[in-house]
Design an enzyme around this catalytic site. Sequence first.
Site, short mmCIF file in Angstrom:
data_model
loop_
_atom_site.label_atom_id
_atom_site.label_comp_id
_atom_site.label_asym_id
_atom_site.label_seq_id
_atom_site.Cartn_x
_atom_site.Cartn_y
_atom_site.Cartn_z
N SER A 100 -64.00 39.09 -97.39
CA SER A 100 -64.85 40.18 -97.89
C SER A 100 -65.71 40.49 -96.59
O SER A 100 -66.67 41.38 -96.70
CB SER A 100 -65.81 40.05 -99.08
OG SER A 100 -64.92 39.55 -99.99
N VAL A 230 -67.34 54.09 -96.33
CA VAL A 230 -68.64 53.29 -95.98
C VAL A 230 -69.36 52.85 -97.20
O VAL A 230 -69.46 53.72 -97.93
CB VAL A 230 -69.43 53.89 -94.75
CG1 VAL A 230 -70.59 53.03 -94.61
CG2 VAL A 230 -68.33 54.12 -93.32
N GLY A 231 -69.70 51.71 -97.34
CA GLY A 231 -70.38 51.22 -98.60
C GLY A 231 -71.97 51.06 -98.13
O GLY A 231 -72.62 51.52 -97.46
N ASP A 232 -72.43 50.39 -99.09
CA ASP A 232 -74.01 50.10 -99.20
C ASP A 232 -74.35 49.32 -97.89
O ASP A 232 -75.79 49.45 -97.61
CB ASP A 232 -74.51 49.57 -100.37
CG ASP A 232 -74.02 48.11 -100.69
OD1 ASP A 232 -72.65 48.12 -100.81
OD2 ASP A 232 -74.77 47.36 -100.93
N THR A 252 -74.92 42.84 -103.46
CA THR A 252 -73.34 42.62 -103.09
C THR A 252 -72.88 43.41 -104.27
O THR A 252 -73.37 43.60 -105.12
CB THR A 252 -73.10 41.04 -103.18
OG1 THR A 252 -71.77 40.86 -102.75
CG2 THR A 252 -73.51 40.38 -104.41
N GLY A 255 -70.67 49.01 -103.56
CA GLY A 255 -71.51 49.61 -102.95
C GLY A 255 -72.07 50.79 -103.52
O GLY A 255 -73.21 51.53 -103.33
#
Length: 339
Positions: A100, A230-232, A252, A255
């Site tokens: 991850s 793109v995530g958080d 976690t 996101g």
Amino acid sequence: MYMITRKDFLKKSSMIAVGGLLIPSFLRADNSTPKIFGNKEFKPLVSGKPLVIATWDNRKATEAAMNKMKSAGTDLQSGTSLDAVEAGARVPEADPEDHSVGYGGYPDRDGFVTLDACIMDEKGNAGSVTFLQNIMHPVSVARKVMEKTPHVMLSGDGAYQFAIEQGFKKENLLTEKSRLAWEDWKKKNNYIPVGEKNHDTIGILAIDERNNISGACTTSGWAFKMHGRVGDSPILGAGMYVDNEVGGACATGTGEFVMKTLGSFLCVELMRNGRTPQEAVEEAIHRIVKRYDYKDIQVGYLAINKKGEHGAYSIKPGFVYALNQNGENRKLDAESFVK
Ligand code: GLY
């Protein structure tokens, strides 16, 4: 389920007059035992600094971070919480078995390992990278963005070019194991990103002996995501946020829901208004479950305050975290909204 009344809120965020000055409650010396709602194993500690906390069973990361702080010299530059969170985040980034984060992270659905990270120090300085490829330590690139540029966030090719200029090495981050997992995913799925699995981002927060808080967050994101997603994790206030007057928080999980609720910033602001870290993380999870269908998602939050108290909470059971405090480096289970 945690609920707060207006009366409670006013009581918790009350101000007291000291020498004609109004002092917010969180700045008052308070030796009372803090109320901890979540983890039954956790023994409340009023002092307990330095402290490092990280999402998931990242005990190697919390150990590396704590060692960094223990190596502090008398100068103000070494052994800071900033050094600690960077050192901690670099551990899973370099671990090929962690799918991850960083090297060995699962690729997107087109086979590219793309990384997001951010870092923030006690002065409110921050750096971030998104959609970075072929660089093993995005958290360190984020730190360079913070320290060497007038910007906060660099993305994609620009972030990569900057990393190379700063002396980072180009590396292939797609391990054979992750490539095989991707091949398998392609066979079983119809090119559609699904599932709550493999979002085990590391968010890490530390308080050093000078009582300064820093945080970092780093991830390869949603496994087999769409190219360009793109995530958080690199978004300040979403994946991680620190305000040295109050505390810090990190996230976690899926996101998209952390971004839509700006969860880490929310936790810090709730603590600013008098909530304990545990109350803050529970409220941040409630904001998600009240508005969104949470059947197929998981989100977990960690928060710490200036007293060295922490909170941990997730939507579903199974969220664990690492806490290094008072000479013990422990793996703990978080409480969850769904029992
Ligand atoms: N929380 C990590 C991500 O969704 O990318």
